[in-house]
Design a protein around this motif. Structure first.
Motif, PDB file in Angstrom:
ATOM      1  N   UNK A   1      16.829 -47.926 -20.171  1.00 30.37           N
ATOM      2  CA  UNK A   1      17.129 -49.369 -20.114  1.00 30.37           C
ATOM      3  C   UNK A   1      18.075 -49.790 -21.232  1.00 30.37           C
ATOM      4  N   UNK A   2      17.564 -49.622 -22.465  1.00 29.38           N
ATOM      5  CA  UNK A   2      18.409 -50.060 -23.590  1.00 29.38           C
ATOM      6  C   UNK A   2      19.605 -49.137 -23.762  1.00 29.38           C
ATOM      7  N   UNK A   3      19.547 -47.890 -23.229  1.00 29.37           N
ATOM      8  CA  UNK A   3      20.759 -47.052 -23.303  1.00 29.37           C
ATOM      9  C   UNK A   3      21.840 -47.688 -22.432  1.00 29.37           C
ATOM     10  N   UNK A   4      21.465 -48.135 -21.256  1.00 33.25           N
ATOM     11  CA  UNK A   4      22.421 -48.824 -20.371  1.00 33.25           C
ATOM     12  C   UNK A   4      22.972 -50.080 -21.041  1.00 33.25           C
ATOM     13  N   UNK A   5      22.051 -50.798 -21.678  1.00 36.91           N
ATOM     14  CA  UNK A   5      22.470 -52.024 -22.362  1.00 36.91           C
ATOM     15  C   UNK A   5      23.438 -51.698 -23.506  1.00 36.91           C
ATOM     16  N   UNK A   6      23.132 -50.620 -24.221  1.00 40.31           N
ATOM     17  CA  UNK A   6      24.000 -50.203 -25.332  1.00 40.31           C
ATOM     18  C   UNK A   6      25.379 -49.814 -24.799  1.00 40.31           C
ATOM     19  N   UNK A   7      25.393 -49.076 -23.683  1.00 40.90           N
ATOM     20  CA  UNK A   7      26.671 -48.666 -23.093  1.00 40.90           C
ATOM     21  C   UNK A   7      27.490 -49.907 -22.705  1.00 40.90           C
ATOM     22  N   UNK A   8      26.874 -50.871 -22.052  1.00 40.59           N
ATOM     23  CA  UNK A   8      27.684 -52.030 -21.644  1.00 40.59           C
ATOM     24  C   UNK A   8      28.058 -52.887 -22.853  1.00 40.59           C
ATOM     25  N   UNK A   9      27.202 -52.911 -23.859  1.00 38.23           N
ATOM     26  CA  UNK A   9      27.581 -53.628 -25.086  1.00 38.23           C
ATOM     27  C   UNK A   9      28.862 -53.022 -25.684  1.00 38.23           C
ATOM     28  N   UNK A  10      28.912 -51.684 -25.741  1.00 34.09           N
ATOM     29  CA  UNK A  10      30.071 -50.997 -26.333  1.00 34.09           C
ATOM     30  C   UNK A  10      31.314 -51.200 -25.457  1.00 34.09           C
ATOM     31  N   UNK A  11      31.121 -51.107 -24.147  1.00 39.15           N
ATOM     32  CA  UNK A  11      32.261 -51.323 -23.229  1.00 39.15           C
ATOM     33  C   UNK A  11      32.777 -52.756 -23.327  1.00 39.15           C
ATOM     34  N   UNK A  12      31.883 -53.703 -23.471  1.00 38.16           N
ATOM     35  CA  UNK A  12      32.303 -55.104 -23.642  1.00 38.16           C
ATOM     36  C   UNK A  12      33.038 -55.287 -24.965  1.00 38.16           C
ATOM     37  N   UNK A  13      32.486 -54.694 -26.000  1.00 34.17           N
ATOM     38  CA  UNK A  13      33.086 -54.874 -27.328  1.00 34.17           C
ATOM     39  C   UNK A  13      34.513 -54.340 -27.341  1.00 34.17           C
ATOM     40  N   UNK A  14      34.686 -53.126 -26.805  1.00 37.49           N
ATOM     41  CA  UNK A  14      36.037 -52.522 -26.814  1.00 37.49           C
ATOM     42  C   UNK A  14      36.839 -52.918 -25.574  1.00 37.49           C
ATOM     43  N   UNK A  15      36.265 -53.747 -24.731  1.00 36.15           N
ATOM     44  CA  UNK A  15      36.892 -54.210 -23.491  1.00 36.15           C
ATOM     45  C   UNK A  15      37.534 -53.065 -22.732  1.00 36.15           C
ATOM     46  N   UNK A  16      36.708 -52.033 -22.464  1.00 30.70           N
ATOM     47  CA  UNK A  16      37.216 -50.851 -21.784  1.00 30.70           C
ATOM     48  C   UNK A  16      36.100 -50.171 -21.003  1.00 30.70           C
ATOM     49  N   UNK A  17      36.464 -49.739 -19.786  1.00 31.55           N
ATOM     50  CA  UNK A  17      35.540 -48.922 -18.990  1.00 31.55           C
ATOM     51  C   UNK A  17      36.005 -47.464 -19.024  1.00 31.55           C
ATOM     52  N   UNK A  18      37.129 -47.213 -19.706  1.00 29.58           N
ATOM     53  CA  UNK A  18      37.618 -45.842 -19.856  1.00 29.58           C
ATOM     54  C   UNK A  18      36.876 -45.176 -21.019  1.00 29.58           C
TER      55      UNK A  18
END
Ligand SMILES: *Cc1c(COP(=O)(O)O)cnc(C)c1O
Length: 383
Positions: free
Chosen positions: A1-18
């Protein structure tokens, strides 16, 4: 759960899905201008004004009395240990939780690393563990420290892990009381203060690194910080082949190294250093976002220790178990968010597996659970 949340937090922060790397350099200042300037001047190599400027500016920034630029951080460490008088067959105490360069530099002199535990709060060499190791296994005779096997312990190297400062004042006291020379491996801690003082200036010799993944980069590069004028002059001499200045004669007055940082790299360093305060602000802001994001999860975000102002070079989290860590590593990396475990402990590597060790319980605990998470500077974010 929180791993998914952490992943999307990082993707949002760097504004990248790559793919999001652990730590990419940022070149948004005068880098191109200064580097092109070295090409135009033809002074790309070991002579040039950028090398001197970089040394002066690093000395000013760290409040070190002297700074000598080298080809990389390992070379700076090697030189620091050499200048401390470390001899072949002697012992140098350090931490098992470090990057291999710390121990390689010790071995280049024919000396042997001895591993003592780290503190779980600072992740750096623990003064209490150091003292108990000395009390249990060493003795001082005629102002020299010896292991009970008869080998001399000349020096100790503390490393400021991920940019968080070790308890360097307490370490220094233990070392001084036992006639051991303390050296700081400050490769990861440019911009980090402990009790208001820059790391790398507590010991009389220390090393910085400007490798591509460090807080600022020169491509490859390092710096020796030094508090003594004579030693600094000697450091400059032996990192430049010990050549006596002369218009055309080649005379070298001792065995020495070719460790001088080229002007090309120093040009990059001068431009990067201008941006360092902004970089650190951005890194500290990211760390504080991670800290709130991970609050109330089983993942413990590593925060700066007491009395520290950390550069937060590489953010790190502590997982509840090794199994948990392995799942987190797989999930994040599969999602293109680069994370990695901390370095394998030095005493488990083939070249250091015969080393003397103290109790390494904290190091082993941390090595199974620590994970570094993306930490690149992002200057577009509002701070
Ligand atoms: C980066 C680093 C060094 C020096 O590395 P170089 O690549 O030689 O500049 C030394 N010790 C530690 C702990 C490091 O992280």
């Amino acid at each position: 759960m929180y791993t998914k949340r952490l992943i999307s937090f990082i993707q949002d922060y760097y504004q990248s899905k790559d793919f999001i790397p652990l730590h990419a350099p940022t070149f948004v200042g005068n880098e191109k201008k200064y580097v092109l300037d070295t090409l135009d001047s033809t002074f790309v190599s070991s002579v040039g004004s950028y090398v001197n400027d970089f040394e002066v500016n690093i000395a000013k920034f760290t409040q070190s009395r002297f700074a000598i630029a080298t080809v990389n951080g390992t070379a700076a460490l090697h030189t620091a240990l050499y200048l401390s008088g470390v001899q072949s067959g002697e012992l140098v105490i350090t931490q098992a939780l470090t990057f291999v360069a710390t121990c390689n530099a010790i071995s280049y002199l024919g000396a042997k690393p001895v591993f003592v535990d780290v503190n779980t709060e600072t992740l750096g060499l623990c003064p209490v563990a150091l003292l108990s190791f000395i009390e249990e296994q060493c003795e001082v005779r005629e102002q020299k420290c010896f292991h009970k096997n008869g080998e001399r312990i000349r020096a100790a190297v503390v490393m400021h892990t991920f940019g968080h400062p070790a308890k360097v004042d307490e370490l220094k006291k233990v070392c001084q009381d036992n006639f051991i020379e303390l050296i700081e491996d400050a490769a990861e801690s440019l911009g980090t203060l402990y009790k208001g003082q820059h790391t790398g200036t507590f010991s009389s010799l220390s090393a910085l690194s400007f490798n591509g993944n460090k807080v600022i980069t020169t491509g490859g590069g390092g710096m020796l910080l030094c508090s003594d004028e004579k030693v600094a002059a000697h450091a400059k001499h032996i990192t430049t082949t010990a050549k006596q200045p002369h218009a055309f004669e080649f005379y070298h007055d001792e065995l020495a190294f070719n460790y001088r940082m080229p002007n090309l790299n120093a040009a990059l360093g001068c431009a990067q250093l201008e941006k360092l305060p902004e970089f650190i602000e951005s890194k500290r802001a990211l760390a504080s976002l991670y800290q709130s994001e991970l609050a109330n999860t089983p993942l413990k975000f590593i925060v700066e220790p007491e009395n520290a102002r950390s550069n937060y070079w590489l953010n790190a989290i502590l997982c509840p178990s090794k199994e948990h860590r392995d799942i987190l590593l797989a999930e994040t990396n599969n999602a293109g968010v680069m994370t990695r475990p901390v370095w394998q402990l030095m005493h488990t590597l083939p070249m250091f597996k015969e080393s003397l060790c103290g109790n390494l319980n904290n190091s082993i605990f941390l090595a199974e659970r620590l994970v570094n998470i993306p930490s690149s500077v992002l200057l577009t974010k509002e701070l």
